[in-house]
Design a protein around this motif. Structure first.
Motif, PDB file in Angstrom:
ATOM      1  N   HIS A 213       0.852  -1.191   0.000  1.00 23.58           N
ATOM      2  CA  HIS A 213       0.000   0.000   0.000  1.00 23.58           C
ATOM      3  C   HIS A 213       0.884   1.236   0.000  1.00 23.58           C
ATOM      4  O   HIS A 213       1.789   1.360   0.839  1.00 23.58           O
ATOM      5  CB  HIS A 213      -0.915   0.014   1.229  1.00 23.58           C
ATOM      6  CG  HIS A 213      -1.651   1.313   1.403  1.00 23.58           C
ATOM      7  ND1 HIS A 213      -2.507   1.814   0.448  1.00 23.58           N
ATOM      8  CD2 HIS A 213      -1.645   2.228   2.412  1.00 23.58           C
ATOM      9  CE1 HIS A 213      -3.000   2.960   0.842  1.00 23.58           C
ATOM     10  NE2 HIS A 213      -2.492   3.235   2.036  1.00 23.58           N
ATOM     11  N   VAL A 214       0.645   2.139  -0.928  1.00 23.17           N
ATOM     12  CA  VAL A 214       1.383   3.402  -1.019  1.00 23.17           C
ATOM     13  C   VAL A 214       0.422   4.527  -0.663  1.00 23.17           C
ATOM     14  O   VAL A 214      -0.548   4.758  -1.391  1.00 23.17           O
ATOM     15  CB  VAL A 214       1.962   3.628  -2.426  1.00 23.17           C
ATOM     16  CG1 VAL A 214       2.776   4.916  -2.466  1.00 23.17           C
ATOM     17  CG2 VAL A 214       2.815   2.443  -2.865  1.00 23.17           C
ATOM     18  N   GLU A 215       0.678   5.177   0.448  1.00 19.99           N
ATOM     19  CA  GLU A 215      -0.154   6.322   0.843  1.00 19.99           C
ATOM     20  C   GLU A 215       0.442   7.575   0.217  1.00 19.99           C
ATOM     21  O   GLU A 215       1.645   7.832   0.353  1.00 19.99           O
ATOM     22  CB  GLU A 215      -0.172   6.452   2.365  1.00 19.99           C
ATOM     23  CG  GLU A 215      -1.129   7.515   2.867  1.00 19.99           C
ATOM     24  CD  GLU A 215      -2.578   7.059   2.836  1.00 19.99           C
ATOM     25  OE1 GLU A 215      -3.418   7.849   2.387  1.00 19.99           O
ATOM     26  OE2 GLU A 215      -2.862   5.927   3.240  1.00 19.99           O
ATOM     27  N   ARG A 216      -0.401   8.356  -0.475  1.00 22.12           N
ATOM     28  CA  ARG A 216       0.078   9.579  -1.123  1.00 22.12           C
ATOM     29  C   ARG A 216      -0.580  10.778  -0.472  1.00 22.12           C
ATOM     30  O   ARG A 216      -1.771  10.744  -0.142  1.00 22.12           O
ATOM     31  CB  ARG A 216      -0.212   9.531  -2.622  1.00 22.12           C
ATOM     32  CG  ARG A 216       0.371   8.284  -3.284  1.00 22.12           C
ATOM     33  CD  ARG A 216       0.016   8.209  -4.751  1.00 22.12           C
ATOM     34  NE  ARG A 216       0.797   9.144  -5.527  1.00 22.12           N
ATOM     35  CZ  ARG A 216       0.425   9.596  -6.722  1.00 22.12           C
ATOM     36  NH1 ARG A 216      -0.707   9.205  -7.249  1.00 22.12           N
ATOM     37  NH2 ARG A 216       1.196  10.432  -7.394  1.00 22.12           N
TER      38      ARG A 216
ATOM     39  N   SER B  25       3.852   9.343   1.047  1.00 22.81           N
ATOM     40  CA  SER B  25       4.139   9.702   2.429  1.00 22.81           C
ATOM     41  C   SER B  25       4.275   8.478   3.328  1.00 22.81           C
ATOM     42  O   SER B  25       4.736   8.604   4.464  1.00 22.81           O
ATOM     43  CB  SER B  25       3.030  10.611   2.981  1.00 22.81           C
ATOM     44  OG  SER B  25       1.764   9.973   2.869  1.00 22.81           O
ATOM     45  N   LEU B  26       3.870   7.306   2.836  1.00 21.15           N
ATOM     46  CA  LEU B  26       3.930   6.105   3.657  1.00 21.15           C
ATOM     47  C   LEU B  26       3.959   4.882   2.755  1.00 21.15           C
ATOM     48  O   LEU B  26       3.280   4.842   1.719  1.00 21.15           O
ATOM     49  CB  LEU B  26       2.704   6.063   4.579  1.00 21.15           C
ATOM     50  CG  LEU B  26       2.488   4.843   5.466  1.00 21.15           C
ATOM     51  CD1 LEU B  26       1.833   5.259   6.783  1.00 21.15           C
ATOM     52  CD2 LEU B  26       1.581   3.810   4.791  1.00 21.15           C
ATOM     53  N   LEU B  27       4.756   3.896   3.123  1.00 21.85           N
ATOM     54  CA  LEU B  27       4.737   2.579   2.483  1.00 21.85           C
ATOM     55  C   LEU B  27       4.395   1.546   3.551  1.00 21.85           C
ATOM     56  O   LEU B  27       4.935   1.587   4.662  1.00 21.85           O
ATOM     57  CB  LEU B  27       6.098   2.231   1.882  1.00 21.85           C
ATOM     58  CG  LEU B  27       6.623   3.059   0.706  1.00 21.85           C
ATOM     59  CD1 LEU B  27       7.974   2.514   0.246  1.00 21.85           C
ATOM     60  CD2 LEU B  27       5.643   3.062  -0.448  1.00 21.85           C
ATOM     61  N   ALA B  28       3.491   0.641   3.221  1.00 23.83           N
ATOM     62  CA  ALA B  28       3.143  -0.451   4.132  1.00 23.83           C
ATOM     63  C   ALA B  28       2.981  -1.708   3.303  1.00 23.83           C
ATOM     64  O   ALA B  28       2.415  -1.678   2.209  1.00 23.83           O
ATOM     65  CB  ALA B  28       1.851  -0.132   4.888  1.00 23.83           C
TER      66      ALA B  28
END
Length: 418
Positions: free
Chosen positions: A252-255, A264-267
């Motif tokens: 999941h790539v949070e933009r 802003s985040l990688l999970a």
């Protein structure tokens, strides 16, 4: 956004016009009085000509004569975002047209004060034709000489009117509910007598193609309409190699929408399940490098691909690689492992009862639920992860997104040879 606006206004210390709530004529008179005094600037000025209204956050005094005296003003707005947008510039430009009428001098520039305090100034003449066209179109709509009707598209997920328009479209069984529909296609289908999703679902694609003059994509539109009309997903066609997906990683790539879509985040976690969540906040170049090092290490331990949903996630991953200055050969190796599950739904011709193939709607359809009217709210990870509570919230939301990805993987793998 409101807190940022209050901070900027407090720092400037400019006066604000006082007037009874909703009495914009009084607000405009109070604003004019401030401008004629030549104050350095005005916060929340009211520009009103009896019909058109603008309340720009800021009017700033500049040298140069106008009807007000030996000075004039230029309009600006305060925005929480970190990058300027065209619609924000248009908003400032509209205020500029009303300011021109008031001071008898067109403001040469407008400006935006962004979320990090930066200021972006731009020439209003460069967008004057767009501003004029927008004002003309809005005027004709208000006058009733130009009619409009709703059409479901990607912008609806962010529109304040979606709770009004989308249920109406659903009630009318509007053709725009069919993924892949465009306004031009809807017009052509209506001319051919196809007025609703039900009509399209009942159509024969070959006959309709000859009647409607739509040479491309008609079969897929009909199949998508049938999935919507029946509320049932079509079984996916087998995909070669899909069985290996279970030994891959879900990513999941949070933009951050306030930063122009910057990641802003990688999970991520293993596609086979378990509580192996890895979560990294990309708040600087070093953090992005650490996250990508960990991702590459974990990916080297599995035989399957890196599973994402939609091209935006792929672009976010690529931007993270750029931010971390990842070596080109490592970035190429990483992107070779990427599988876009949204594209795989297309390849498997897995038509689902959704309005648009977003992760939220696809996951809802696979759970037997109706398409949600709203998409998940972005996490704004740069703020949410500032403390332990924020990190726990981020982890919970990331797990939810990855669980939805796993649901899509299961649907596609279940119909493929093992």
């Amino acid at each position: 956004g409101l807190a940022h606006e209050a901070r900027i206004a407090g720092r400037l210390g400019w006066p604000q016009p006082e007037y009874p709530a909703g009495d914009f004529a009084a607000g405009a008179a109070a604003t004019r009085a401030l401008l004629e005094r030549g104050v350095p600037g005005v916060f929340q000025a009211v520009l009103f000509d009896g019909r058109r209204l603008a309340i720009p956050d800021l009017l700033e005094r500049r040298d140069g004569a106008s009807a007000l005296g030996g000075w004039h003003y230029v309009p600006g707005d305060i925005k929480a975002g970190l990058v300027p947008r065209a619609d924000q510039a248009l908003q400032v430009a509209f205020a500029g047209t009303l300011l021109d009428a008031l001071q008898r001098r067109p403001p040469a520039t407008g400006f935006l004060v962004l979320g990090d305090g930066r200021r972006e100034e731009f020439p209003l003449a460069a967008i004057a034709h767009v501003t004029a066209e927008a004002i003309d179109r809005a005027t004709r709509i208000v006058d009733g000489t130009l009619t409009t009707e709703p059409f479901l598209d990607a912008a609806c997920a962010r529109c304040r009117w979606r709770r009004h328009c989308v249920p109406r479209l659903v009630e009318q069984d509007d053709l725009s509910l069919v993924d892949g529909m465009t306004r031009a296609r809807r017009r052509a289908l209506r001319r051919a007598g196809v007025a609703s999703v039900a009509d399209l679902a009942a159509a024969d694609p070959e006959r309709l193609r000859r009647r409607a003059g739509l040479p491309f994509g008609l079969t897929s539109l009909v199949e998508q309409a049938r999935a919507l009309a029946t509320g049932r997903a079509s079984p996916p066609r087998p995909l070669d190699g899909a069985e290996r997906w279970r030994d891959g990683l879900l990513l999941h790539v949070e933009r951050d929408p306030l930063a122009g879509g910057e990641p802003s985040l990688l999970a991520w976690r293993h596609a086979g399940g378990g509580d192996s969540l890895r979560l990294f906040l990309l708040d600087d170049e070093a953090a992005a490098g650490d996250a990508l090092d960990a991702l590459c290490d974990d990916l080297a331990r599995v035989s399957g691909p890196l599973l994402v949903f939609d091209p935006a996630a792929v672009r976010g991953l690529s931007r993270a690689c750029e931010s971390a200055a990842l070596a080109p050969e490592r970035e190429i190796d990483l992107e070779r492992r990427v599988v876009d599950l949204r594209a795989m739904l297309r390849r498997a011709r897995a038509f689902l009862p959704v309005h648009r193939y977003t992760l939220d709607q696809v996951a809802a359809a696979l759970a037997g639920e109706p398409p949600p009217l709203e998409e998940a709210v972005p996490l704004f990870a740069r703020c949410a992860l500032a403390d332990d509570a924020g990190r726990d919230e981020a982890a919970a939301l990331a797990r939810d997104r990855l669980d939805r990805l796993a649901r899509v993987v299961h649907h596609l793998v279940a119909g493929s040879p093992s």
